[in-house]
Design a protein around this motif. Structure first.
Motif, PDB file in Angstrom:
ATOM      1  N   VAL A   2       9.155  -5.304   0.671  1.00 53.05           N
ATOM      2  CA  VAL A   2      10.004  -6.080  -0.487  1.00 53.05           C
ATOM      3  C   VAL A   2      11.143  -5.177  -0.788  1.00 53.05           C
ATOM      4  O   VAL A   2      10.773  -4.090  -1.375  1.00 53.05           O
ATOM      5  N   TYR A   3      12.285  -5.685  -0.824  1.00 54.25           N
ATOM      6  CA  TYR A   3      13.581  -5.214  -1.164  1.00 54.25           C
ATOM      7  C   TYR A   3      14.095  -5.261  -2.215  1.00 54.25           C
ATOM      8  O   TYR A   3      14.239  -6.833  -2.586  1.00 54.25           O
ATOM      9  N   SER A   4      14.355  -4.455  -3.301  1.00 52.47           N
ATOM     10  CA  SER A   4      14.743  -4.914  -4.519  1.00 52.47           C
ATOM     11  C   SER A   4      16.064  -3.963  -4.749  1.00 52.47           C
ATOM     12  O   SER A   4      16.192  -2.875  -4.303  1.00 52.47           O
ATOM     13  N   CYS A   5      17.045  -4.551  -5.618  1.00 57.11           N
ATOM     14  CA  CYS A   5      18.170  -3.968  -6.222  1.00 57.11           C
ATOM     15  C   CYS A   5      18.108  -3.237  -7.611  1.00 57.11           C
ATOM     16  O   CYS A   5      17.322  -3.970  -8.380  1.00 57.11           O
ATOM     17  N   ALA A   6      18.868  -2.311  -7.890  1.00 52.89           N
ATOM     18  CA  ALA A   6      18.694  -1.797  -9.307  1.00 52.89           C
ATOM     19  C   ALA A   6      20.036  -1.236  -9.450  1.00 52.89           C
ATOM     20  O   ALA A   6      20.819  -0.946  -8.792  1.00 52.89           O
ATOM     21  N   ALA A   7      20.456  -1.259 -11.059  1.00 49.25           N
ATOM     22  CA  ALA A   7      21.402  -0.583 -11.676  1.00 49.25           C
ATOM     23  C   ALA A   7      21.076   0.455 -12.552  1.00 49.25           C
ATOM     24  O   ALA A   7      20.320   0.561 -13.191  1.00 49.25           O
ATOM     25  N   GLY A   8      22.085   1.400 -12.294  1.00 48.94           N
ATOM     26  CA  GLY A   8      22.023   2.731 -13.328  1.00 48.94           C
ATOM     27  C   GLY A   8      23.171   3.436 -13.462  1.00 48.94           C
ATOM     28  O   GLY A   8      24.324   3.269 -12.601  1.00 48.94           O
ATOM     29  N   VAL A   9      23.316   4.462 -14.453  1.00 49.16           N
ATOM     30  CA  VAL A   9      24.420   5.246 -14.414  1.00 49.16           C
ATOM     31  C   VAL A   9      24.283   6.735 -14.122  1.00 49.16           C
ATOM     32  O   VAL A   9      25.206   7.653 -14.348  1.00 49.16           O
ATOM     33  N   SER A  10      23.149   7.218 -13.805  1.00 39.88           N
ATOM     34  CA  SER A  10      23.004   8.743 -13.483  1.00 39.88           C
ATOM     35  C   SER A  10      22.498   8.672 -11.871  1.00 39.88           C
ATOM     36  O   SER A  10      22.956   8.210 -11.300  1.00 39.88           O
ATOM     37  N   THR A  11      21.581   9.792 -11.720  1.00 40.39           N
ATOM     38  CA  THR A  11      21.206  10.139 -10.286  1.00 40.39           C
ATOM     39  C   THR A  11      20.932   8.856  -9.666  1.00 40.39           C
ATOM     40  O   THR A  11      20.076   8.100  -9.809  1.00 40.39           O
ATOM     41  N   GLY A  47       0.773  -1.066   0.018  1.00 41.58           N
ATOM     42  CA  GLY A  47       0.067  -0.025  -0.089  1.00 41.58           C
ATOM     43  C   GLY A  47       0.914   1.319   0.010  1.00 41.58           C
ATOM     44  O   GLY A  47       0.221   2.484   0.069  1.00 41.58           O
ATOM     45  N   LYS A  48       2.089   1.111  -0.066  1.00 40.00           N
ATOM     46  CA  LYS A  48       3.090   2.393  -0.118  1.00 40.00           C
ATOM     47  C   LYS A  48       3.692   2.556  -1.374  1.00 40.00           C
ATOM     48  O   LYS A  48       3.986   1.587  -2.053  1.00 40.00           O
ATOM     49  N   GLU A  49       4.091   3.664  -1.624  1.00 44.31           N
ATOM     50  CA  GLU A  49       5.016   3.870  -2.721  1.00 44.31           C
ATOM     51  C   GLU A  49       6.549   3.222  -2.412  1.00 44.31           C
ATOM     52  O   GLU A  49       6.939   3.110  -1.588  1.00 44.31           O
ATOM     53  N   ARG A  50       7.137   2.942  -3.576  1.00 42.10           N
ATOM     54  CA  ARG A  50       8.517   2.511  -3.546  1.00 42.10           C
ATOM     55  C   ARG A  50       9.415   3.670  -3.187  1.00 42.10           C
ATOM     56  O   ARG A  50       9.275   4.776  -3.487  1.00 42.10           O
ATOM     57  N   GLU A  51      10.433   3.251  -2.181  1.00 40.81           N
ATOM     58  CA  GLU A  51      11.130   4.226  -1.516  1.00 40.81           C
ATOM     59  C   GLU A  51      12.806   3.936  -1.645  1.00 40.81           C
ATOM     60  O   GLU A  51      13.013   2.774  -1.750  1.00 40.81           O
ATOM     61  N   PHE A  52      13.427   4.667  -1.872  1.00 37.28           N
ATOM     62  CA  PHE A  52      14.887   4.599  -1.909  1.00 37.28           C
ATOM     63  C   PHE A  52      15.383   4.388  -0.464  1.00 37.28           C
ATOM     64  O   PHE A  52      14.935   4.842   0.565  1.00 37.28           O
ATOM     65  N   VAL A  53      16.107   3.375  -0.477  1.00 40.76           N
ATOM     66  CA  VAL A  53      16.934   2.891   0.772  1.00 40.76           C
ATOM     67  C   VAL A  53      18.443   3.190   0.954  1.00 40.76           C
ATOM     68  O   VAL A  53      18.776   3.962   1.843  1.00 40.76           O
ATOM     69  N   ALA A  54      19.223   2.691  -0.218  1.00 38.32           N
ATOM     70  CA  ALA A  54      20.731   2.996  -0.214  1.00 38.32           C
ATOM     71  C   ALA A  54      21.221   2.842  -1.324  1.00 38.32           C
ATOM     72  O   ALA A  54      20.621   2.286  -2.139  1.00 38.32           O
ATOM     73  N   ALA A  55      22.310   3.582  -1.677  1.00 37.60           N
ATOM     74  CA  ALA A  55      22.921   3.350  -3.137  1.00 37.60           C
ATOM     75  C   ALA A  55      24.462   3.397  -2.716  1.00 37.60           C
ATOM     76  O   ALA A  55      24.985   4.189  -1.904  1.00 37.60           O
ATOM     77  N   ASP A  74      20.254   8.368  -5.988  1.00 33.06           N
ATOM     78  CA  ASP A  74      19.201   8.307  -4.935  1.00 33.06           C
ATOM     79  C   ASP A  74      17.661   8.557  -5.202  1.00 33.06           C
ATOM     80  O   ASP A  74      16.973   9.105  -4.556  1.00 33.06           O
ATOM     81  N   SER A  75      17.266   8.079  -6.634  1.00 32.10           N
ATOM     82  CA  SER A  75      16.038   8.302  -7.154  1.00 32.10           C
ATOM     83  C   SER A  75      15.932   7.291  -8.227  1.00 32.10           C
ATOM     84  O   SER A  75      16.732   6.606  -8.748  1.00 32.10           O
ATOM     85  N   ALA A  76      14.773   6.615  -8.084  1.00 30.32           N
ATOM     86  CA  ALA A  76      14.259   5.346  -8.868  1.00 30.32           C
ATOM     87  C   ALA A  76      14.683   5.706 -10.452  1.00 30.32           C
ATOM     88  O   ALA A  76      14.853   5.106 -11.192  1.00 30.32           O
ATOM     89  N   LEU A  77      14.382   7.032 -10.483  1.00 36.63           N
ATOM     90  CA  LEU A  77      14.749   7.602 -12.090  1.00 36.63           C
ATOM     91  C   LEU A  77      15.971   7.260 -12.778  1.00 36.63           C
ATOM     92  O   LEU A  77      16.181   7.429 -13.901  1.00 36.63           O
ATOM     93  N   GLY A  78      17.010   7.204 -11.676  1.00 37.52           N
ATOM     94  CA  GLY A  78      18.426   7.013 -12.185  1.00 37.52           C
ATOM     95  C   GLY A  78      18.722   5.514 -12.402  1.00 37.52           C
ATOM     96  O   GLY A  78      19.932   5.411 -12.703  1.00 37.52           O
ATOM     97  N   TYR A  79      17.780   4.612 -12.310  1.00 32.98           N
ATOM     98  CA  TYR A  79      18.160   3.215 -12.579  1.00 32.98           C
ATOM     99  C   TYR A  79      17.463   2.549 -13.929  1.00 32.98           C
ATOM    100  O   TYR A  79      16.121   2.869 -14.144  1.00 32.98           O
ATOM    101  N   ASP A  80      17.986   1.718 -14.538  1.00 30.00           N
ATOM    102  CA  ASP A  80      17.623   1.268 -15.737  1.00 30.00           C
ATOM    103  C   ASP A  80      17.308  -0.130 -15.738  1.00 30.00           C
ATOM    104  O   ASP A  80      16.447  -0.649 -16.252  1.00 30.00           O
ATOM    105  N   TYR A  81      17.966  -0.942 -14.748  1.00 32.42           N
ATOM    106  CA  TYR A  81      17.741  -2.320 -14.714  1.00 32.42           C
ATOM    107  C   TYR A  81      17.314  -2.781 -13.164  1.00 32.42           C
ATOM    108  O   TYR A  81      18.060  -2.079 -12.408  1.00 32.42           O
ATOM    109  N   TRP A  82      16.458  -3.482 -12.950  1.00 28.47           N
ATOM    110  CA  TRP A  82      16.017  -3.948 -11.910  1.00 28.47           C
ATOM    111  C   TRP A  82      15.860  -5.478 -11.523  1.00 28.47           C
ATOM    112  O   TRP A  82      15.540  -6.171 -12.658  1.00 28.47           O
ATOM    113  N   GLY A  83      16.228  -5.795 -10.532  1.00 32.67           N
ATOM    114  CA  GLY A  83      15.760  -7.115 -10.069  1.00 32.67           C
ATOM    115  C   GLY A  83      14.679  -7.359  -9.393  1.00 32.67           C
ATOM    116  O   GLY A  83      13.865  -6.595  -8.885  1.00 32.67           O
ATOM    117  N   GLN A  84      14.331  -8.558  -9.342  1.00 30.83           N
ATOM    118  CA  GLN A  84      13.179  -8.974  -8.445  1.00 30.83           C
ATOM    119  C   GLN A  84      13.606  -9.111  -6.970  1.00 30.83           C
ATOM    120  O   GLN A  84      14.592  -8.930  -6.565  1.00 30.83           O
TER     121      GLN A  84
END
Length: 121
Positions: A92-101, A41-49, A103-113
């Motif tokens: 649910v904790y997910s990890c993601a990979a990106g090359v830009s910003t 019921g909540k939005e996805r939130e940034f945890v750490a990078a 600390d925001s989900a917008l900066g990530y292009d690849y996501w794992g389950q």
């Protein structure tokens, strides 16, 4: 680039867990790796990078001092050590990979389950 998060589970409040994110299919050091979480019921939130260079890390205020992100370049793996867990860390904790910003989900292009973390009171 493929990412796989694992290591979640059920833990009591005050306990610890270590999550792992295995990265494959790309040049590991090219990518910032981030951890995100989403509770029901909540939005996805940034945890750490951690930056691609490995020299920079950043954390959400809600986890500062309790969570630590690190990586093992030889294993192409990023870790999230979670200590002093609280019931509100349940998500649910997910990890993601990106090359830009990174600390925001917008900066990530690849996501794992994701992997489920449940903290009981």
């Amino acid at each position: 680039v493929q990412l796989q998060a694992f290591g979640g589970g059920l833990v009591q409040a005050g306990g610890s867990l270590r999550l792992s994110c295995a990265v494959s299919g790309g040049r590991f050091r090219r990518y910032n790796i981030g951890w995100f979480r989403q509770a029901p019921g909540k939005e996805r939130e940034f945890v750490a990078a951690i930056s691609g260079s490995g020299f920079s890390t950043t954390y959400a205020d809600s986890v500062k001092g309790r969570f630590t992100i690190s990586r093992d370049v030889a294993k192409n793996t990023v870790y999230l050590q979670m200590n002093s867990l609280k019931t509100e860390d349940t998500a649910v904790y997910s990890c993601a990979a990106g090359v830009s910003t990174y600390d925001s989900a917008l900066g990530y292009d690849y996501w794992g389950q994701g992997t489920q973390v449940t903290v009981s009171s």
